[in-house]
Design an enzyme around this catalytic site. Structure first.
Site, PDB file in Angstrom:
ATOM      1  N   PRO A  85       0.847  -1.214   0.000  1.00 56.28           N
ATOM      2  CA  PRO A  85       0.000   0.000   0.000  1.00 56.28           C
ATOM      3  C   PRO A  85       0.876   1.256   0.000  1.00 56.28           C
ATOM      4  CG  PRO A  85      -0.617  -1.488   1.792  1.00 56.28           C
ATOM      5  CD  PRO A  85       0.649  -2.017   1.200  1.00 56.28           C
ATOM      6  N   GLU A  86       0.459   2.249  -0.754  1.00 55.95           N
ATOM      7  CA  GLU A  86       1.171   3.519  -0.775  1.00 55.95           C
ATOM      8  C   GLU A  86       0.316   4.566  -0.056  1.00 55.95           C
ATOM      9  OE1 GLU A  86       3.002   4.477  -4.569  1.00 55.95           O
ATOM     10  OE2 GLU A  86       2.959   2.376  -5.150  1.00 55.95           O
ATOM     11  N   ARG A 112       0.980 -11.866   5.472  1.00 56.24           N
ATOM     12  CA  ARG A 112       2.444 -11.946   5.317  1.00 56.24           C
ATOM     13  C   ARG A 112       3.193 -11.381   6.522  1.00 56.24           C
ATOM     14  NH1 ARG A 112       4.158 -10.325  -0.629  1.00 56.24           N
ATOM     15  NH2 ARG A 112       6.115 -11.157   0.156  1.00 56.24           N
ATOM     16  N   LYS A 117      22.617  14.108  -6.913  1.00 57.25           N
ATOM     17  CA  LYS A 117      22.348  12.658  -6.894  1.00 57.25           C
ATOM     18  C   LYS A 117      22.629  12.033  -8.253  1.00 57.25           C
ATOM     19  CE  LYS A 117      18.890  11.515  -3.344  1.00 57.25           C
ATOM     20  NZ  LYS A 117      19.857  11.007  -2.379  1.00 57.25           N
ATOM     21  N   HIS A 173      -5.622 -15.088   9.771  1.00 58.41           N
ATOM     22  CA  HIS A 173      -4.625 -14.023   9.764  1.00 58.41           C
ATOM     23  C   HIS A 173      -5.093 -12.774  10.520  1.00 58.41           C
ATOM     24  CE1 HIS A 173      -2.443 -16.564   7.077  1.00 58.41           C
ATOM     25  NE2 HIS A 173      -3.375 -16.494   6.146  1.00 58.41           N
TER      26      HIS A 173
END
Ligand code: ZN
Length: 291
Positions: free
Chosen positions: A2-3, A123, A166, A104
């Site tokens: 998820p973002e 997970r 960078k 879960h």
């Protein structure tokens, strides 16, 4: 994984069930998630009123009456299920379908308003940790996070400064949580497409030699904010749809312009969206629109 928009949608979905309500009982059904629960984890939660539910990057932050803050991270596969008045609701389930397997269910909060909030995580890359609010700025989980992309302080000057010098690609720089917090593969690809910048472009090229932002930096910041706001808006609508239809996913993924669209036509030039691999992750972009 998820973002930011998905986590923000989860926050908005949990808010009515948590804010202003007391945690009557907290269950941790195993010893650990990504890392072990603190020994006094449930004891510090029980009897506490949640005074606010905020977010920093991809962490949900529940403020408790005791002065503790409960940090919660969804990891790869975590989700919250709210059972209220006989109805189940899984906020934020708009891109990745979430597990329904009760085996879960690892953490359960029984709230004084009657809601039951369950954290499910097959997970177990998710995490929960209590931190006194006064010690939050020294908290290792949060300490190295870059600016909040939707915050006012995140602007072209700040991004240019972080990217100046960078040697890495723009894709890698924007995926770095120290440069900007909360972005992942999906929204980095989408933001670069909107800004018409190639994911392979050197990050340093959005700043001039003094580290001052150029037009690319400004376009990129605008694109990041716009893509996140659109996604949160779509997540919000999927949340409402989800409540109404109880089970179907929102159609958020159809809003992606490049992500997961290899070989499909670009909306601008009708050329083909290309997939390349950068740092082991797929990048999707339009080679003719993004330079
Ligand atoms: Zn194109």
């Amino acid at each position: 994984m998820p973002e930011l928009p998905e986590v923000e949608t989860v926050r908005r979905g949990l808010q009515p069930a948590m804010e202003g309500s007391k945690i009557l009982k907290a269950e941790a059904r195993r010893k650990d998630l990504r890392f072990p629960f603190q020994k006094d984890f449930t004891a510090r939660l029980e009897g506490q009123t949640v005074t606010g539910l905020g977010r920093r990057a991809k962490y949900l932050m529940a403020d408790l009456g005791s002065g503790d803050v409960l940090l919660m991270h969804l990891g790869m596969s975590g989700s919250f299920r709210v059972l209220e008045g006989g109805h189940n609701n899984t906020p934020g389930q708009f891109h990745h379908p979430r597990s329904e397997d009760r085996a879960h269910d690892h953490v359960v909060f029984h709230m004084s308003n009657g809601a039951t909030i369950t954290f499910n995580d097959p997970r177990r890359f998710g995490s929960m940790k209590l931190v006194p609010r006064a010690k939050l700025e020294h908290e290792p989980l949060l300490r190295n996070l870059g600016p909040e992309p939707l915050g006012n302080e995140f602007d072209a000057a700040m991004l240019a400064k972080a990217c100046a010098g960078k040697k890495t690609s723009l894709k890698a720089a924007l995926s770095d949580q120290r440069v900007v917090a909360g972005l992942g593969n999906i929204y980095v690809c989408e933001a670069l497409y909107r800004a018409r910048l190639s994911p392979k472009r050197r990050a340093a090229t959005i700043a001039d030699r003094d580290g001052q932002p150029n037009a690319r930096a400004a376009a990129l910041v605008d694109a990041i904010k716009a893509v996140l706001n659109d996604a949160i808006k779509a997540g919000g609508s999927s949340l409402r749809d989800h409540r109404r239809t109880d089970g179907t996913l929102g159609d958020f993924q159809h809003n992606f312009q490049v992500y997961d669209r290899e070989g499909e036509p670009c909306a601008h030039c009708k050329g083909k969206i290309k997939r390349i691999v950068q740092s082991g992750r797929s990048t999707f972009y339009c080679p003719s629109c993004q330079k």
